[in-house]
Design a protein around this motif. Structure first.
Motif, mmCIF file in Angstrom:
data_model
loop_
_atom_site.group_PDB
_atom_site.id
_atom_site.type_symbol
_atom_site.label_atom_id
_atom_site.label_comp_id
_atom_site.label_asym_id
_atom_site.label_seq_id
_atom_site.Cartn_x
_atom_site.Cartn_y
_atom_site.Cartn_z
ATOM 1 N N VAL A 97 0.845 -1.191 0.000
ATOM 2 C CA VAL A 97 0.000 0.000 0.000
ATOM 3 C C VAL A 97 0.885 1.247 0.000
ATOM 4 C CG1 VAL A 97 -1.826 1.258 1.208
ATOM 5 C CG2 VAL A 97 -1.770 -1.247 1.306
ATOM 6 N N ILE A 99 1.409 5.175 0.303
ATOM 7 C CA ILE A 99 0.794 6.372 0.865
ATOM 8 C C ILE A 99 1.756 7.549 0.686
ATOM 9 C CG2 ILE A 99 -0.496 5.014 2.559
ATOM 10 C CD1 ILE A 99 1.446 6.114 4.712
ATOM 11 N N THR A 169 -2.961 4.962 -2.812
ATOM 12 C CA THR A 169 -4.021 5.670 -2.097
ATOM 13 C C THR A 169 -3.989 7.165 -2.387
ATOM 14 O OG1 THR A 169 -2.618 6.022 -0.150
ATOM 15 C CG2 THR A 169 -3.939 4.002 -0.206
ATOM 16 N N VAL A 174 -5.301 8.438 4.569
ATOM 17 C CA VAL A 174 -4.895 7.947 5.894
ATOM 18 C C VAL A 174 -5.186 8.947 7.009
ATOM 19 C CG1 VAL A 174 -3.150 6.368 4.998
ATOM 20 C CG2 VAL A 174 -2.504 8.723 5.525
ATOM 21 N N LEU A 183 -6.587 -0.632 5.842
ATOM 22 C CA LEU A 183 -5.398 -0.778 4.994
ATOM 23 C C LEU A 183 -4.346 -1.639 5.690
ATOM 24 C CD1 LEU A 183 -5.075 2.871 3.623
ATOM 25 C CD2 LEU A 183 -5.681 0.838 2.290
ATOM 26 N N LYS A 184 -4.160 -1.439 6.985
ATOM 27 C CA LYS A 184 -3.154 -2.200 7.723
ATOM 28 C C LYS A 184 -3.571 -3.665 7.935
ATOM 29 C CE LYS A 184 -0.407 1.115 10.343
ATOM 30 N NZ LYS A 184 0.886 0.480 10.015
ATOM 31 N N LEU A 189 2.045 -0.489 4.771
ATOM 32 C CA LEU A 189 1.962 0.877 4.271
ATOM 33 C C LEU A 189 3.368 1.449 4.041
ATOM 34 C CD1 LEU A 189 -0.903 0.370 5.286
ATOM 35 C CD2 LEU A 189 -0.947 2.704 6.169
ATOM 36 N N TYR A 191 5.380 4.696 2.940
ATOM 37 C CA TYR A 191 5.295 6.149 2.809
ATOM 38 C C TYR A 191 6.336 6.617 1.802
ATOM 39 C CZ TYR A 191 5.924 11.059 4.396
ATOM 40 O OH TYR A 191 6.061 12.431 4.466
ATOM 41 N N LYS A 237 2.857 4.702 8.878
ATOM 42 C CA LYS A 237 3.693 3.945 7.926
ATOM 43 C C LYS A 237 4.268 2.686 8.553
ATOM 44 C CE LYS A 237 8.062 6.070 9.244
ATOM 45 N NZ LYS A 237 9.121 7.017 8.947
#
Length: 259
Positions: A97, A99, A169, A174, A183-184, A189, A191, A237
């Motif tokens: 994911v 972000i 995303t 977030v 999401l987690k 995640l 960053y 993150k």
């Protein structure tokens, strides 16, 4: 034979197909173990092309070739896609994911990364646009940001309920704790951190409308905007990559290592 007899025969065929697919699944797991151990990519284009060619060759003298070739090609494509999904879940365990602030390259990187791995790619902003049949800018101006965030949360909830692959995303996704939780639950995640200068450069070149910037597409405003969100990105993150001055290949290689 009556209708129920025919249906019974079909059920028996389905059962035999299921048993063969179970055997295939077990072999796919062994392939996954090998690829994980030897750091091999999931996607093997030559191999998949060979499978399709063999499939068509074996089908060449059958009834299906003449009347249902297109439908059966869809079946073999679906089987290979499921095979890749199984391998992805075995090797990577969770979704990747991405972000970060708008303009940091989440969508571009995500699409290339998913293609290289051989799995599905999902961009949350695109899914919202597809659902509402409107561009993000139009959604903000006509329906409002609150409605956009509501649909965004629903899209993210659906990701947690069965999507396997790479997710890009929206920059503000977030900010919602519920979104972070979903999401987690299914992903790691990452960053993508970038400087205001780099983001400004990317946004100036982009054709995508950014409703939260409006008339404020300048370095000073972007710096303040990034500062207001950095703490949140940093908090949620699992990993961080400073993408400034990094090539796409280097970023992807780094993601391979951390996942």
């Amino acid at each position: 034979m009556d209708l129920e007899d025919y249906r019974s025969k079909i059920v028996n065929c389905d059962y035999r197909i299921l048993k063969v697919l179970e055997q295939r699944y077990n072999w796919v797991l062994k392939v996954s173990n090998y690829k994980e151990k030897n750091r091999k990519p999931i996607l093997d284009k030559k191999r998949e092309e060979g499978i399709r060619a063999d499939f068509l060759k074996n089908m060449s003298h059958t009834y299906f070739k003449r009347y249902h070739e297109e439908e059966f090609i869809k079946i073999i494509n679906a089987i290979m896609e499921v095979s890749r999904d199984i391998q992805y879940r075995k090797i990577y365990k969770k979704n990747i994911v991405l972000i970060g602030f708008m303009g940091c390259g989440k969508t571009t990187l995500g699409r290339i990364l998913a293609r290289k791995i051989g799995v599905k790619f999902l961009d949350t902003d695109y899914q919202i646009e597809k659902r509402l049949m409107m561009k993000v800018g139009e959604i903000f101006s006509t329906l409002g940001e609150e409605y956009f965030r509501k649909v965004e949360s629903d899209v993210i909830k659906n990701i947690a309920n069965g999507f396997h692959g790479v997710v890009s995303t929206g920059g503000g996704s977030v900010l919602n704790k519920s979104n972070v939780k979903y999401l987690k639950s299914s992903g790691k995640l990452i960053y993508l951190r970038s400087s205001a200068e780099n983001i400004f450069y990317n946004l100036k070149r982009s054709t995508k409308e950014r409703p939260l910037l409006k008339q404020n597409l300048n370095i000073n405003y972007i710096q303040k905007f990034i500062k207001s969100r950095h703490e949140i990105y940093n908090k949620v993150k699992d990993y961080e990559i400073n993408v400034d001055n990094m090539s796409m290949d280097k970023i992807i290689h780094y993601i391979y290592r951390i996942m």
